[in-house]
Structure formats: structure tokens, C-alpha cells
Design a protein around this motif. Structure first.
Motif, short mmCIF file in Angstrom:
data_model
loop_
_atom_site.label_atom_id
_atom_site.label_comp_id
_atom_site.label_asym_id
_atom_site.label_seq_id
_atom_site.Cartn_x
_atom_site.Cartn_y
_atom_site.Cartn_z
N LYS A 1 -0.11 7.22 -12.38
CA LYS A 1 -1.01 6.14 -11.96
C LYS A 1 -2.40 6.22 -12.56
CE LYS A 1 -1.52 8.31 -7.48
NZ LYS A 1 -1.21 8.09 -6.09
N ASP A 2 -2.77 7.36 -13.13
CA ASP A 2 -4.09 7.46 -13.76
C ASP A 2 -4.20 6.60 -15.02
OD1 ASP A 2 -4.80 9.22 -11.80
OD2 ASP A 2 -4.51 11.01 -13.02
N GLN A 3 -3.08 6.24 -15.63
CA GLN A 3 -3.12 5.46 -16.87
C GLN A 3 -3.29 3.97 -16.60
OE1 GLN A 3 0.79 6.13 -18.63
NE2 GLN A 3 1.23 3.97 -18.49
N TYR A 4 -2.99 3.50 -15.40
CA TYR A 4 -3.02 2.07 -15.11
C TYR A 4 -4.37 1.64 -14.56
CZ TYR A 4 2.02 2.47 -15.59
OH TYR A 4 3.27 2.73 -16.07
N LEU A 5 -4.87 0.52 -15.10
CA LEU A 5 -6.11 -0.07 -14.59
C LEU A 5 -5.81 -1.12 -13.52
CD1 LEU A 5 -7.91 -0.66 -18.01
CD2 LEU A 5 -8.27 1.22 -16.40
N PHE A 6 -4.63 -1.72 -13.60
CA PHE A 6 -4.25 -2.82 -12.73
C PHE A 6 -2.81 -2.66 -12.28
CE2 PHE A 6 -7.05 -4.31 -16.12
CZ PHE A 6 -8.13 -4.77 -15.40
N ALA A 7 -2.47 -3.36 -11.22
CA ALA A 7 -1.08 -3.44 -10.77
C ALA A 7 -0.85 -4.84 -10.23
CB ALA A 7 -0.77 -2.39 -9.71
N ARG A 8 0.37 -5.31 -10.33
CA ARG A 8 0.71 -6.59 -9.73
C ARG A 8 2.13 -6.50 -9.25
NH1 ARG A 8 3.48 -10.74 -13.05
NH2 ARG A 8 2.80 -12.27 -11.56
N LYS A 9 2.45 -7.10 -8.37
CA LYS A 9 1.96 -8.13 -7.50
C LYS A 9 1.97 -7.55 -6.10
CE LYS A 9 4.69 -12.27 -7.16
NZ LYS A 9 5.56 -13.26 -7.72
N TYR A 10 0.86 -7.63 -5.45
CA TYR A 10 0.70 -6.97 -4.15
C TYR A 10 0.92 -7.93 -2.99
CZ TYR A 10 -1.02 -2.48 -5.74
OH TYR A 10 -1.11 -1.23 -6.29
N ARG A 11 1.45 -7.38 -1.93
CA ARG A 11 1.58 -8.12 -0.68
C ARG A 11 1.13 -7.17 0.42
NH1 ARG A 11 7.17 -10.46 0.17
NH2 ARG A 11 7.77 -8.32 -0.14
N TYR A 12 0.28 -7.66 1.27
CA TYR A 12 -0.23 -6.84 2.36
C TYR A 12 0.84 -6.74 3.46
CZ TYR A 12 -2.88 -5.24 6.34
OH TYR A 12 -3.32 -4.52 7.41
N GLU A 13 1.09 -5.52 3.89
CA GLU A 13 2.01 -5.28 4.99
C GLU A 13 1.25 -4.53 6.08
OE1 GLU A 13 5.47 -3.20 3.65
OE2 GLU A 13 5.89 -4.67 2.09
N SER A 14 1.23 -5.08 7.26
CA SER A 14 0.55 -4.39 8.36
C SER A 14 1.45 -3.28 8.90
CB SER A 14 0.17 -5.36 9.47
OG SER A 14 1.33 -6.00 9.97
N ALA A 15 0.82 -2.23 9.34
CA ALA A 15 1.57 -1.06 9.83
C ALA A 15 2.20 -1.33 11.17
CB ALA A 15 0.65 0.14 9.93
N GLN B 1 0.82 -1.20 0.00
CA GLN B 1 0.00 0.00 0.00
C GLN B 1 0.86 1.26 0.00
OE1 GLN B 1 0.07 -2.28 2.48
NE2 GLN B 1 -0.07 -1.32 4.50
N TYR B 2 2.10 1.15 0.43
CA TYR B 2 3.00 2.31 0.47
C TYR B 2 3.49 2.69 -0.93
CZ TYR B 2 2.83 0.87 5.30
OH TYR B 2 2.38 0.50 6.53
N ASP B 3 3.38 1.77 -1.87
CA ASP B 3 3.80 2.05 -3.24
C ASP B 3 2.75 2.83 -4.04
OD1 ASP B 3 6.39 0.76 -3.41
OD2 ASP B 3 5.28 -1.11 -3.11
N LEU B 4 1.54 2.90 -3.55
CA LEU B 4 0.48 3.57 -4.29
C LEU B 4 0.82 5.02 -4.62
CD1 LEU B 4 -2.72 2.17 -2.58
CD2 LEU B 4 -1.84 1.64 -4.84
N ASP B 5 1.52 5.69 -3.73
CA ASP B 5 1.84 7.10 -3.95
C ASP B 5 3.02 7.30 -4.89
OD1 ASP B 5 -0.21 7.96 -2.29
OD2 ASP B 5 1.06 7.87 -0.50
N VAL B 6 3.78 6.26 -5.16
CA VAL B 6 4.96 6.43 -6.01
C VAL B 6 4.81 5.81 -7.40
CG1 VAL B 6 6.55 6.64 -4.07
CG2 VAL B 6 6.10 4.38 -5.06
N ILE B 7 3.64 5.26 -7.71
CA ILE B 7 3.42 4.71 -9.05
C ILE B 7 3.38 5.87 -10.04
CG2 ILE B 7 1.77 3.52 -10.55
CD1 ILE B 7 0.94 1.84 -8.16
N PRO B 8 4.25 5.87 -11.02
CA PRO B 8 4.29 6.98 -11.97
C PRO B 8 3.03 6.99 -12.85
CG PRO B 8 5.75 5.25 -12.69
CD PRO B 8 5.22 4.84 -11.33
#
Length: 131
Positions: free
Chosen positions: A117-131, A108-115
Motif C-alpha cells: 500500500k505504500d506505492q499507491y497514492l489513490f484507491a477506488r472505489k470506496y463505499r462507507y460501511e458503518s460498523a 475501510q476494512y480493505d485498508l489492511d489488505v491492500i498489497p
């Protein structure tokens, strides 16, 4: 030497390129990513083709990476007769690190650094990290 040539000619008949050229004259192989987006009308035409041509599935029975060839080959060859436009746009965000074969895990921390990001419909591969 005759046995070698006989075995070689027999093995060629098992190759996907031989089966494609033998059963589908004029078809060429195309490859691409296994994750892609297509219009519903294109999907309908492809399904109709597959219903009418059950041998097409057999072409890829022993192919290497059939998930990166099957639909791409069908799409590009049908596009020749259907006037489809291919839009080669990145719809999936995938991040690789160097020459690694597998993509990096995103969190979830990568969401702000995706270049862009409005052009992408999908992203892979996610791993949940608890805070």
C-alpha cells in the motif's frame, strides 16, 4: 456501388483516426487508464499545445472512450519531441473481481489488505460501511 463508396469515404472523414492523421501528421493513437499522474511541467506543455492547436479537441469529439485516449495520445506524441520519460507505475489501487467490467467497492476494512500500500497514492472505489 458508387453511392456506397461515396458514403463510405464520407464516413471515414468523421473517424477519429482520419482526423488525427489529417490534422496532426505523424501522430499516433495511444490509450491507457483514465486515472494517471503527470508532472506539472508536462501539464503546462500539454495546455500550451491545446491552446495552439484547437483542432486537437475535435479529433476526439465522436471517439469511443475519449477519456482513455485524449491525454495519453497527446502525452506520448509530445514526448517524442520533449524527451519526457514515461514511468509506468501503478499509483491507483483498483480491485476487480473476475471479469467484471466495474471494480469492486472497497471499505475501510480493505485498508489492511491492500498489497504494497505504500506505492499507491489513490484507491477506488470506496463505499462507507458503518460498523
Amino acid at each position: 456501388m458508387r453511392l456506397n463508396s461515396w458514403i463510405g469515404s464520407l464516413l471515414v472523414k468523421f473517424s477519429p483516426s482520419y482526423r488525427l492523421s489529417h490534422h496532426f501528421k505523424g501522430f499516433q493513437f495511444y490509450g491507457g487508464q483514465q486515472w494517471f499522474v503527470m508532472h506539472a511541467l508536462v501539464a503546462q506543455k500539454m495546455l500550451e499545445f491545446l491552446d495552439q492547436n484547437p483542432n486537437y479537441r475535435l479529433v476526439f469529439k465522436y471517439a469511443f472512450a475519449p477519456d482513455e485516449l485524449f491525454f495519453q495520445t497527446l502525452y506520448m506524441n509530445l514526448a517524442k519531441t520533449n524527451s519526457w520519460e514515461l514511468v509506468n507505475a501503478a499509483t491507483h489501487f483498483v480491485r476487480f473481481n473476475g471479469v467484471a467490467a466495474n471494480p469492486d467497492y472497497l471499505s475501510q476494512y480493505d485498508l489492511d489488505v491492500i498489497p504494497e500500500k505504500d506505492q499507491y497514492l489513490f484507491a477506488r472505489k470506496y463505499r462507507y460501511e458503518s460498523a
